[in-house]
Scaffold this active site. Structure first.
Site, PDB file in Angstrom:
ATOM      1  N   LYS A  77     -13.820  -5.225   6.403  1.00 29.59           N
ATOM      2  CA  LYS A  77     -13.044  -6.002   5.550  1.00 29.59           C
ATOM      3  C   LYS A  77     -12.195  -7.356   4.814  1.00 29.59           C
ATOM      4  CE  LYS A  77     -10.429  -3.665   1.742  1.00 29.59           C
ATOM      5  NZ  LYS A  77      -9.641  -4.152   1.089  1.00 29.59           N
TER       6      LYS A  77
ATOM      7  N   GLU B 193     -19.066  -2.926   7.218  1.00 23.47           N
ATOM      8  CA  GLU B 193     -18.523  -3.600   7.143  1.00 23.47           C
ATOM      9  C   GLU B 193     -17.328  -4.545   7.311  1.00 23.47           C
ATOM     10  OE1 GLU B 193     -20.647  -4.649   3.262  1.00 23.47           O
ATOM     11  OE2 GLU B 193     -21.457  -2.914   3.655  1.00 23.47           O
TER      12      GLU B 193
ATOM     13  N   CYS C   1      14.285 -36.151   9.641  1.00 19.16           N
ATOM     14  CA  CYS C   1      15.051 -36.894  10.706  1.00 19.16           C
ATOM     15  C   CYS C   1      14.156 -38.477  10.228  1.00 19.16           C
ATOM     16  CB  CYS C   1      14.371 -36.676  11.938  1.00 19.16           C
ATOM     17  SG  CYS C   1      15.546 -37.820  12.784  1.00 19.16           S
TER      18      CYS C   1
ATOM     19  N   ASP D 138      -9.994  -9.573   4.568  1.00 19.53           N
ATOM     20  CA  ASP D 138      -9.347 -10.570   3.201  1.00 19.53           C
ATOM     21  C   ASP D 138      -8.883 -11.227   2.978  1.00 19.53           C
ATOM     22  OD1 ASP D 138      -6.846  -9.366   2.478  1.00 19.53           O
ATOM     23  OD2 ASP D 138      -5.557 -10.162   4.478  1.00 19.53           O
TER      24      ASP D 138
ATOM     25  N   LYS E 158     -20.108   2.222   3.836  1.00 18.40           N
ATOM     26  CA  LYS E 158     -20.755   2.468   2.547  1.00 18.40           C
ATOM     27  C   LYS E 158     -21.888   3.007   2.753  1.00 18.40           C
ATOM     28  CE  LYS E 158     -19.505  -2.427   1.355  1.00 18.40           C
ATOM     29  NZ  LYS E 158     -19.506  -3.465   0.474  1.00 18.40           N
TER      30      LYS E 158
ATOM     31  N   TYR F  70     -21.672  -9.215  -0.493  1.00 21.36           N
ATOM     32  CA  TYR F  70     -21.752  -7.638   0.635  1.00 21.36           C
ATOM     33  C   TYR F  70     -21.583  -6.919  -0.930  1.00 21.36           C
ATOM     34  CZ  TYR F  70     -16.164  -8.113  -0.848  1.00 21.36           C
ATOM     35  OH  TYR F  70     -15.975  -8.931  -1.909  1.00 21.36           O
TER      36      TYR F  70
ATOM     37  N   ASP G 296       1.269  -1.278   0.028  1.00 23.65           N
ATOM     38  CA  ASP G 296       0.101  -0.725   0.178  1.00 23.65           C
ATOM     39  C   ASP G 296       1.084   1.069  -0.263  1.00 23.65           C
ATOM     40  OD1 ASP G 296      -2.473  -1.551  -0.118  1.00 23.65           O
ATOM     41  OD2 ASP G 296      -2.335  -1.615   2.235  1.00 23.65           O
TER      42      ASP G 296
ATOM     43  N   CYS H 122      19.565 -34.807  12.917  1.00 23.75           N
ATOM     44  CA  CYS H 122      18.583 -34.556  13.760  1.00 23.75           C
ATOM     45  C   CYS H 122      19.344 -33.930  15.366  1.00 23.75           C
ATOM     46  CB  CYS H 122      17.592 -35.834  13.715  1.00 23.75           C
ATOM     47  SG  CYS H 122      16.241 -35.454  15.016  1.00 23.75           S
TER      48      CYS H 122
ATOM     49  N   CYS I 171      18.462 -34.668  17.941  1.00 22.22           N
ATOM     50  CA  CYS I 171      18.225 -35.299  18.725  1.00 22.22           C
ATOM     51  C   CYS I 171      19.682 -36.518  18.957  1.00 22.22           C
ATOM     52  CB  CYS I 171      16.917 -36.731  18.627  1.00 22.22           C
ATOM     53  SG  CYS I 171      17.581 -37.612  16.847  1.00 22.22           S
TER      54      CYS I 171
ATOM     55  N   LYS J  61      -8.236   1.028   6.366  1.00 27.99           N
ATOM     56  CA  LYS J  61      -7.458   0.070   7.195  1.00 27.99           C
ATOM     57  C   LYS J  61      -7.188  -0.110   8.526  1.00 27.99           C
ATOM     58  CE  LYS J  61      -6.170  -2.272   3.042  1.00 27.99           C
ATOM     59  NZ  LYS J  61      -5.865  -2.613   2.188  1.00 27.99           N
TER      60      LYS J  61
ATOM     61  N   CYS K 205      14.345 -41.886  17.560  1.00 26.34           N
ATOM     62  CA  CYS K 205      14.299 -40.479  18.273  1.00 26.34           C
ATOM     63  C   CYS K 205      13.283 -39.636  19.220  1.00 26.34           C
ATOM     64  CB  CYS K 205      14.061 -39.168  16.893  1.00 26.34           C
ATOM     65  SG  CYS K 205      14.243 -37.237  16.926  1.00 26.34           S
TER      66      CYS K 205
ATOM     67  N   GLU L 232     -17.250 -11.504  -0.705  1.00 27.58           N
ATOM     68  CA  GLU L 232     -15.485 -12.753  -0.761  1.00 27.58           C
ATOM     69  C   GLU L 232     -15.388 -14.184  -0.107  1.00 27.58           C
ATOM     70  OE1 GLU L 232     -13.934  -9.763  -1.289  1.00 27.58           O
ATOM     71  OE2 GLU L 232     -11.466 -10.494  -0.733  1.00 27.58           O
TER      72      GLU L 232
ATOM     73  N   ARG M 163     -12.153 -11.634  -9.854  1.00 29.38           N
ATOM     74  CA  ARG M 163     -11.859 -10.296 -10.536  1.00 29.38           C
ATOM     75  C   ARG M 163     -10.780 -10.307 -11.218  1.00 29.38           C
ATOM     76  NH1 ARG M 163     -10.748  -5.327  -6.498  1.00 29.38           N
ATOM     77  NH2 ARG M 163      -8.712  -5.679  -6.270  1.00 29.38           N
TER      78      ARG M 163
HETATM   79  S1  IVH Z   1     -17.647  -3.825  -1.336  1.00 23.16           S
HETATM   80  C1  IVH Z   1     -17.393  -1.230  -5.513  1.00 23.16           C
HETATM   81  N1  IVH Z   1     -17.279  -4.263   0.846  1.00 23.16           N
HETATM   82  O1  IVH Z   1     -12.247  -5.494  -0.561  1.00 23.16           O
HETATM   83  C2  IVH Z   1     -16.242  -1.743  -3.899  1.00 23.16           C
HETATM   84  N2  IVH Z   1     -15.608  -4.774  -0.572  1.00 23.16           N
HETATM   85  O2  IVH Z   1     -10.286  -3.062  -1.817  1.00 23.16           O
HETATM   86  C3  IVH Z   1     -17.334  -2.875  -4.195  1.00 23.16           C
HETATM   87  N3  IVH Z   1     -13.087  -6.495   0.569  1.00 23.16           N
HETATM   88  O3  IVH Z   1     -12.209  -6.042  -3.587  1.00 23.16           O
HETATM   89  C4  IVH Z   1     -16.842  -3.690  -2.997  1.00 23.16           C
HETATM   90  N4  IVH Z   1     -14.685  -6.870   2.098  1.00 23.16           N
HETATM   91  O4  IVH Z   1     -12.620  -7.445  -2.172  1.00 23.16           O
HETATM   92  C5  IVH Z   1     -16.928  -4.864  -0.150  1.00 23.16           C
HETATM   93  N5  IVH Z   1     -17.109  -5.593   3.179  1.00 23.16           N
HETATM   94  C6  IVH Z   1     -16.573  -5.929   2.043  1.00 23.16           C
HETATM   95  C7  IVH Z   1     -15.278  -6.171   1.720  1.00 23.16           C
HETATM   96  C8  IVH Z   1     -15.065  -5.656   0.219  1.00 23.16           C
HETATM   97  C9  IVH Z   1     -14.045  -7.043   1.568  1.00 23.16           C
HETATM   98  C10 IVH Z   1     -12.749  -6.705  -0.831  1.00 23.16           C
HETATM   99  C11 IVH Z   1     -13.051  -6.725  -1.803  1.00 23.16           C
HETATM  100  C12 IVH Z   1     -12.495  -5.758  -2.901  1.00 23.16           C
HETATM  101  C13 IVH Z   1     -11.488  -4.960  -2.029  1.00 23.16           C
HETATM  102  C14 IVH Z   1     -11.934  -4.260  -2.608  1.00 23.16           C
END
Ligand code: IVH
Length: 700
Positions: A128, A126, A444, A130, A302, A238, A48, A420, A422, A326, A450, A186, A149
């Site tokens: 995020k 919500e 080993c 991973d 959102k 989501y 990032d 080893c 041991c 983040k 062992c 996800e 994607r």
């Molecule tokens: S909304 C137009 N909601 O984050 C945006 N994304 O960096 C639609 N992700 O590609 C995504 N949790 O893989 C949304 N609660 C969540 C999410 C989420 C994980 C991921 C998703 C997206 C990436 C964006």
């Protein structure tokens, strides 16, 4: 990135141009490692930071923005394994932010844009997740296509793989869904499942995944969907892409609709108001994060009202109505004080970093895995080095890299032991696969001789699915081993009848008359044991529970099994062929059994154990039922029983349960959502029945 790069404000135009070229290359290389190889070499935070620097330079010198700038790309190019799928609407990414101040700015920006200076704006907050995003196209309520994607516009067709996920409905439930809808969410793996997957990979000498996200991605992007099916991948919905008709007025309502149609939505999602609401939600989720059981790397905000989302629209490739806040990277620096070798039950040698204790994300870390010798070489990490540490996916701490400037002058490269640790000093071999390829695992070969492996073997011996002795957990066993009370499995049973030893136990701290009596009783209760548990408990590599059951059924009694194993160890052709003929027994099992029983030490230990036990003959499958001798495949969702129950019941009735449909299949029992197996059954003319029909048949 170079250390302490020049501040963006201080760059000359030509330096900026050079820097943008360099950043584009570096980011592209990371993208390939991340998206295609699933083996990233930098943390998300470091990645990032590169992207942010790129964006900051571009903001100062807009005319230098290159056509191939990383800021204009979403994701990375697809790997070539799967057919391309064009998404109905692009899968976008989210802008990132890292501070609470930016949350205030986000809210202010929304209000400004909507010209609603005084109205509190409602948002969803919500987690995020991973994992990796996927798009599921439903037509008339049926799952028609599933894709990754990819680059945002075109993804990979992984329909067959996505169909194997339990949390992805093949048919939408309820009503009110548009005729065509792309549902987005996800794919991820929980912490426990991730740990189990890596453990199994390690035991099988396969490569492990660095974190749950890579494991999820690697599991989904398998050419063979039956491999994906065995990985407990999960899915949170989501968002959505193309829809043939609107179906909600707010993001919150949309989430509830997704839930009603049969998807999991994140239970931690909240509806909040204003910037204060966003920040409160962020703090709450940050506190919940360690307890969720899956990885999240931030909170997505959102705008709740979809009509406002529509007005806000998009800026380049991200929505203006949403943003990702983040979590700070859970990283720290510390000094590597030593490297120790741990020996696993099967003898694999794992290097473990001993670190100067440091707090990472609220947890004190003293150890980190170094995986294997190759990893040590890749990092070029030496004792005394200052290292950057990360709690990868909050689970196992990892060493990301070394700070070369801080290396002590006399630091020596680490030499992986050739023997080893041991007392046997057994040479360790780099393991090869059955195909002869070298793997990263070193092992080993001392087995039970062992001592490290012996304790691990003993722990396996008493584990839940083996002898499962109440009151004799790993800790007690370790202590008994160190005191010389228990050196091998038979000792456990000798202990229960050895008055002097029991007396010694009574006098130990923390052990009273009652606990000693209980322990002796629970050991006694386990002298009688089923043949398959006995076989499983021996801890022969590649003989897991299922194989143990097969072997038990195949040989019937302990004496027949042990005689056959001696013959296999002596490489008797007929005995090897007999073993090979058992269902699901292959080269790996034969070789592992031969190696195990060829070792005198192991044979002696097993013999001593057998003398202590009353091993029950295996129940022979019934031969007088309607399904005896038939091969059955269960597919789709079962409603009256779990998969395991269905399998156990079928097997008890003498049927064989297979996981894929072939010419040898006699019956396919299909529940709702059955997919390709049903089609294969139809193509091959295999009898198909419902769960009800199956139950009626086996009942009568
Ligand atoms: S909304 C137009 N909601 O984050 C945006 N994304 O960096 C639609 N992700 O590609 C995504 N949790 O893989 C949304 N609660 C969540 C999410 C989420 C994980 C991921 C998703 C997206 C990436 C964006």
């Amino acid at each position: 990135m170079a250390l302490d790069p020049k501040p963006v404000d201080a760059l000359t135009e030509s330096e900026a141009a050079d820097e943008l070229t360099r950043l584009a290359d570096e980011i592209a290389a990371h993208d390939i490692r991340y998206y295609q190889d699933e083996a990233p070499t930098v943390s998300d935070a470091a990645y990032d930071a590169l992207k942010q620097r790129n964006a900051a330079i571009e903001a100062r010198f807009p005319h230098l923005v290159r056509e191939n700038s990383p800021s204009l790309k979403v994701g990375a190019a697809r790997a070539e394994k799967f057919a391309p799928v064009e998404h109905g609407t692009p899968m976008l990414s989210l802008d990132n932010m890292f501070s609470e101040a930016e949350a205030l700015e986000f809210d202010a920006r929304i209000k400004r844009f909507l010209r609603l200076p005084d109205e509190p704006i409602a948002y969803t907050a919500e987690p995020k997740i991973d994992g990796l995003s996927a798009s599921l196209r439903y037509e008339k309520g049926l799952l028609a296509q599933g894709a990754t994607r990819g680059d945002g516009r075109v993804g990979e067709d992984v329909t067959a793989n996505l169909r194997t996920l339990k949390e992805i409905p093949h048919r939408l439930k309820g009503s009110g869904w548009p005729e065509v809808i792309e549902i987005r969410g996800e794919v991820y793996l929980g912490h426990a499942e991730f740990a189990a997957l890596n453990e199994a990979a390690l035991a099988a000498g396969e490569r492990t995944y660095a974190n749950p996200r890579n494991a999820a991605s690697g599991s989904l992007r398998q050419i063979d969907p039956s491999i994906t099916a065995r990985r407990p991948l999960r899915f949170f919905a989501y968002a959505w892409g193309l829809v043939s008709a609107p179906f909600a007025e707010t993001q919150w309502q949309a989430l509830q609709a997704l839930k009603a149609w049969g998807f999991q939505i994140t239970p931690q999602a909240r509806r909040v108001e204003g910037a204060e609401g966003l920040i409160a939600a962020y703090r709450e989720l940050e506190a919940e994060r360690p307890h969720l059981g899956f990885d999240i790397d931030g909170v997505v905000y959102k705008v709740d009202r979809l009509d406002w989302q529509g007005r806000l629209g998009f800026v380049s490739r991200s929505p203006r109505w949403a943003i990702a806040h983040k979590f700070p990277a859970q990283q720290a620096r510390t000094v590597l004080e030593g490297i120790e070798i741990q020996v696993g039950r099967t003898g694999s040698l794992t290097p473990v970093a001993r670190l100067h204790p440091v707090t990472v994300g609220g947890v004190v870390v003293k150890n980190a895995t170094l995986h294997n010798a190759d990893e040590i070489a890749r990092l070029d990490v030496r004792i005394g080095d200052t290292v950057v540490l990360q709690r990868a996916g909050d689970v196992i701490p990892q060493i990301l890299r070394v700070i070369p400037e801080e290396r002590p002058r006399d630091a020596q490269p680490y030499r992986f032991p050739e023997v080893c640790p041991c007392h046997l000093k057994t040479p360790v071999a780099r393991e090869t696969t059955s195909g002869g390829a070298e793997t990263v695992v070193r092992r080993c070969t001392g087995e039970f001789a062992c001592p490290f492996q012996r304790v691990e073997h003993l722990k396996h011996f008493v584990s839940r699915r083996a002898f499962d002795i109440e009151g004799l957990g790993e800790k007690q066993l370790q202590a008994f081993f160190e005191e010389g009370l228990v050196r091998e499995p038979a000792d456990i049973f000798r202990l229960a009848r050895d008055e002097a030893a029991l007396q010694a136990l009574r006098e130990r701290e923390g052990y009273g008359e009652t606990s000693v009596r209980n322990l002796a009783a629970s050991i006694e209760a386990r002298r009688r044991i089923s043949l398959d548990r006995f076989i499983y408990s021996l801890g022969v590599r590649h003989i897991g529970e299922t194989t143990a059951i097969t072997l038990a059924r195949g040989y019937g009694s302990a004496s027949a099994f042990l005689k056959a194993m001696d013959e296999v160890a002596a490489r008797d052709e007929a005995a090897m062929a007999e073993l090979d003929a058992l269902d699901q027994v292959g080269e790996a099992v034969i070789e592992a059994a031969a190696a195990y029983f060829a070792e005198d030490h192991n044979r002696r230990i097993v013999q001593a154990l057998v003398e202590q036990l009353d091993i029950q003959d295996a129940e022979q499958p019934k031969s007088d039922t309607a399904v005896a001798g038939k091969t059955v495949v269960f597919t789709g969702a079962l409603e009256r029983m779990t998969r395991d129950e269905a399998k156990a019941q079928a097997e008890a009735l003498g049927a064989k349960v297979a996981s894929s449909v072939s010419k040898k299949t006699d019956i396919v029992v299909a529940g709702p959502g059955a997919g390709s197996k049903l089609k294969t059954a139809a193509d091959l003319g295999v009898q198909v029945m419902t769960e009800e029909e199956w139950l009626a048949m086996v009942a009568g």
